[in-house]
Design a protein around this motif. Sequence first.
Motif, mmCIF file in Angstrom:
data_model
loop_
_atom_site.group_PDB
_atom_site.id
_atom_site.type_symbol
_atom_site.label_atom_id
_atom_site.label_comp_id
_atom_site.label_asym_id
_atom_site.label_seq_id
_atom_site.Cartn_x
_atom_site.Cartn_y
_atom_site.Cartn_z
ATOM 1 N N GLU A 68 70.752 20.641 42.488
ATOM 2 C CA GLU A 68 72.105 21.118 42.546
ATOM 3 C C GLU A 68 72.234 22.464 43.250
ATOM 4 N N ALA A 69 71.231 23.323 43.052
ATOM 5 C CA ALA A 69 71.318 24.650 43.644
ATOM 6 C C ALA A 69 71.334 24.559 45.156
ATOM 7 N N ALA A 70 70.558 23.647 45.708
ATOM 8 C CA ALA A 70 70.579 23.488 47.155
ATOM 9 C C ALA A 70 71.707 22.534 47.504
ATOM 10 N N ARG A 71 72.257 22.714 48.686
ATOM 11 C CA ARG A 71 73.358 21.860 49.090
ATOM 12 C C ARG A 71 73.062 21.344 50.488
ATOM 13 N N THR A 72 73.441 20.105 50.727
ATOM 14 C CA THR A 72 73.171 19.573 52.056
ATOM 15 C C THR A 72 74.341 19.869 52.974
ATOM 16 N N ILE A 73 74.031 20.463 54.099
ATOM 17 C CA ILE A 73 75.081 20.728 55.080
ATOM 18 C C ILE A 73 74.682 20.137 56.425
ATOM 19 N N GLN A 74 75.676 19.843 57.223
ATOM 20 C CA GLN A 74 75.405 19.406 58.596
ATOM 21 C C GLN A 74 76.086 20.390 59.513
ATOM 22 N N LEU A 75 75.402 20.770 60.555
ATOM 23 C CA LEU A 75 76.048 21.670 61.495
ATOM 24 C C LEU A 75 75.506 21.449 62.901
ATOM 25 N N THR A 76 76.250 21.914 63.879
ATOM 26 C CA THR A 76 75.844 21.775 65.268
ATOM 27 C C THR A 76 75.490 23.154 65.791
ATOM 28 N N VAL A 77 74.266 23.286 66.297
ATOM 29 C CA VAL A 77 73.854 24.560 66.860
ATOM 30 C C VAL A 77 73.450 24.333 68.305
ATOM 31 N N CYS A 118 73.427 40.571 64.918
ATOM 32 C CA CYS A 118 73.203 39.214 64.405
ATOM 33 C C CYS A 118 74.346 38.271 64.802
ATOM 34 N N THR A 119 75.210 38.705 65.736
ATOM 35 C CA THR A 119 76.396 37.916 66.093
ATOM 36 C C THR A 119 76.047 36.527 66.622
ATOM 37 N N VAL A 120 76.759 35.525 66.143
ATOM 38 C CA VAL A 120 76.734 34.184 66.742
ATOM 39 C C VAL A 120 78.195 33.748 66.876
ATOM 40 N N ILE A 121 78.433 32.706 67.648
ATOM 41 C CA ILE A 121 79.802 32.194 67.749
ATOM 42 C C ILE A 121 79.917 30.998 66.809
ATOM 43 N N MET A 122 80.849 31.088 65.881
ATOM 44 C CA MET A 122 81.032 29.982 64.939
ATOM 45 C C MET A 122 82.469 29.487 65.052
ATOM 46 N N VAL A 141 80.407 24.476 64.123
ATOM 47 C CA VAL A 141 79.848 24.393 65.474
ATOM 48 C C VAL A 141 79.448 25.807 65.866
ATOM 49 N N ILE A 142 78.149 25.977 66.104
ATOM 50 C CA ILE A 142 77.617 27.322 66.309
ATOM 51 C C ILE A 142 76.936 27.437 67.664
ATOM 52 N N GLU A 143 77.129 28.584 68.293
ATOM 53 C CA GLU A 143 76.425 28.875 69.545
ATOM 54 C C GLU A 143 75.643 30.164 69.363
ATOM 55 N N THR A 144 74.422 30.175 69.852
ATOM 56 C CA THR A 144 73.638 31.404 69.840
ATOM 57 C C THR A 144 73.361 31.794 71.298
ATOM 58 N N ALA A 145 72.758 32.961 71.479
ATOM 59 C CA ALA A 145 72.468 33.419 72.839
ATOM 60 C C ALA A 145 71.576 32.415 73.574
ATOM 61 N N GLU A 146 70.669 31.750 72.845
ATOM 62 C CA GLU A 146 69.797 30.763 73.502
ATOM 63 C C GLU A 146 70.644 29.669 74.161
ATOM 64 N N GLY A 147 71.626 29.186 73.412
ATOM 65 C CA GLY A 147 72.475 28.113 73.929
ATOM 66 C C GLY A 147 73.304 28.575 75.120
ATOM 67 N N ILE A 148 73.790 29.811 75.037
ATOM 68 C CA ILE A 148 74.620 30.344 76.122
ATOM 69 C C ILE A 148 73.770 30.481 77.388
ATOM 70 N N PRO A 172 71.429 39.819 72.656
ATOM 71 C CA PRO A 172 71.976 38.529 72.195
ATOM 72 C C PRO A 172 73.310 38.680 71.478
ATOM 73 N N GLY A 173 73.452 39.736 70.702
ATOM 74 C CA GLY A 173 74.705 39.982 69.986
ATOM 75 C C GLY A 173 75.845 40.261 70.961
ATOM 76 N N PHE A 174 75.556 41.106 71.964
ATOM 77 C CA PHE A 174 76.571 41.411 72.979
ATOM 78 C C PHE A 174 76.950 40.149 73.762
ATOM 79 N N VAL A 175 75.942 39.354 74.111
ATOM 80 C CA VAL A 175 76.195 38.150 74.900
ATOM 81 C C VAL A 175 77.107 37.190 74.131
ATOM 82 N N CYS A 176 76.834 37.018 72.851
ATOM 83 C CA CYS A 176 77.679 36.117 72.051
ATOM 84 C C CYS A 176 79.100 36.659 71.949
ATOM 85 N N THR A 177 79.226 37.953 71.694
ATOM 86 C CA THR A 177 80.565 38.536 71.554
ATOM 87 C C THR A 177 81.336 38.422 72.868
ATOM 88 N N SER A 178 80.663 38.706 73.985
ATOM 89 C CA SER A 178 81.318 38.635 75.295
ATOM 90 C C SER A 178 81.740 37.217 75.623
#
Lengths: 224, 320
Positions: A68-77, A118-122, A141-148, A172-178
């Motif tokens: 119960e403590a853990a929860r299953t999530i699905q996400l796109t990165v 630690c910025t990502v685009i969510m 739906v998440i984007e990180t600097a790697e994806g960009i 990476p933080g600046f790139v995501c924010t920009s």
Amino acid sequence: MPEEKKPEDIKKKGSGNVSRRTFLKDAGFVVGAPAIGTMAVSAERASAQDKAAGGQSGAGDVTAIRTEAARTIQLTVNGDKYRFAVEPNWSLRQLIRDEIGLTSPKDWCGGLGACGSCTVIMNGRPVLSCLTLACECDGAVIETAEGIAKSGHPIIQAYIDHNAFQCGYCTPGFVCTSKALLDRNGDPTEADVRDALGGNLCRCATYQQHPPAVLQAARELKKT
Amino acid sequence: MKTIKKFTHIDARTVDEAASILRAGNARILAGGTDLLGTMRFEVLPDYPEVVVNLKSIPGLDSIKEEASMLRIGALAKLEDIAKSDLVKKSYAALAEAAHRTATPHIREMGTLAGNICQLTRCWYFRLPDNRFNCVRKGGRQCYAVRGDNRYHSIFGAVKSCFAVNPSDTAPALVALDARIKTNKRLIEAENFWDMAIPGSTVLDADEIVTEIQFPKPAPGSRSAYIKFAIRKSIDFPIVNCAASVLDGNARICLNAVYNKPYRAAAAEEFIKGKRITEESAEAAGEAAVEQARALPGDRNKWKIQIAKTMVKRALLACA
Ligand SMILES: Cc1cc2nc3c(=O)[nH]c(=O)nc-3n(C[C@@H](O)[C@@H](O)[C@H](O)COP(=O)(O)OP(=O)(O)OC[C@H]3O[C@@H](n4cnc5c(N)ncnc54)[C@H](O)[C@@H]3O)c2cc1C
Ligand code: FES
Ligand code: FES
């Protein structure tokens, strides 16, 4: 390319002091009569969630608490779909770095929300992954600097052309924010850029180089 | 990075459900989490929540809409959405500017209006990790700011011996615009919403949840403005901020970060009443606002008195 991870691949990192169900059950005793209706509904929901998560329904039983403590999530990165069993106390940053293995969300302020590294685009918003709970990211739906970078976004070349970094730790933080700014505003002014980058700190003080880099990327994007 | 300690996380489906969980025990509301998760990661408070109740799973709490007589902003509306809303910018300038000057773009993308007005004080003794100063605000015996470094502390005295200030950027705008805060139990006038609590900063009961903030539609001809003084343009909390609204020679003026709760500058309102707002009258209103202000022994926070005076002056001039 990281493979999709199944909940069973994820190591369980212990469990919370209280499970959702035991808390709700105890709650049933503590609260007055008017609340019991709601609490009963909640308890039902809790056990339904347990069943969905494959847990057993024995109260106070340790396996059930863990499930119960853990929860299953699905996400796109970065376009890849993942499924994870996450603990309530995991930050999104922890999930992205430790489980997915993408190391671009950095940490300068220690998780205070004060540096932006630690910025990502969510879901289109630039967010701090250190102050976002992983368990609340179901469906995100998440984007990180790697994806960009992999997508060939012109912001990367613009950063190189303008030497908009020195040690590169904050980049990476600046790139995501920009990129989040450019997604929403294809024709930003310099003031818009400065405003949008107001939450990203750079210890090498490369601040002056960022606005021209972002404006160059905006011009490049308009050509395509 | 320090991992946040264990807790149980519940996605509330309704406000009533969230309230019943709060009634049940050591549980805390989570909206944007930008304040709460920081206090949890650094174990700022003596008691760590067993349960965190997420409000974001309740649908429909984040709208911004104007009705015939008022603007209604859902508790979960994001500060960035408020700052960018044409509706808010047009008629509720003080609120739009206050939201825009809060924290950083990222925190505004995550942080909510209800979270902003319910946030805990930023007093550095209170906030030191691992509850190293168990001050009055945490149920302890003393306010460490009295003998310590109090350069950012109250200039209008203590409430129950606590000299910490309320750090919210939007709070004074709510007071100046005469907002009402709707909870699952009642409707509270903004002016009466804040108080020193252990460890909170509002008059809310333990199981009370803000659901909406309502702003009466400003009468034609009224103007409002918000001014913030902070060390840096972005990221920093206010050293002093001020919101004002003016209509037909009547002003509502509220300072924040100068006292335990948002401070309505009644003396300045009284002074400016019926007068034309000019450089001189605004200056004099600023002086009236800080007439009762006193620096703490040692004068370390004396600079804030001058700033508070100037904030009142500038906020009034911006409404002229
Ligand atoms: C680096 C940094 C800089 C900042 N700078 C500023 C600044 O300049 N100005 C400023 O004003 N703030 C500042 N903040 C504080 C920032 O956290 C708030 O601005 C933000 O709006 C809080 O909203 P939230 O939704 O994230 O709140 P949360 O963290 O989710 O909640 C904050 C508190 O309010 C309670 N709460 C939340 N929603 C409700 C509700 N509906 N009913 C009852 N209780 C509720 C929570 O239980 C918690 O105690 C800063 C924060 C950081 C980390
Ligand atoms: S690590 Fe500094 S804001 Fe997240
Ligand atoms: S380039 Fe070194 S921290 Fe920004």
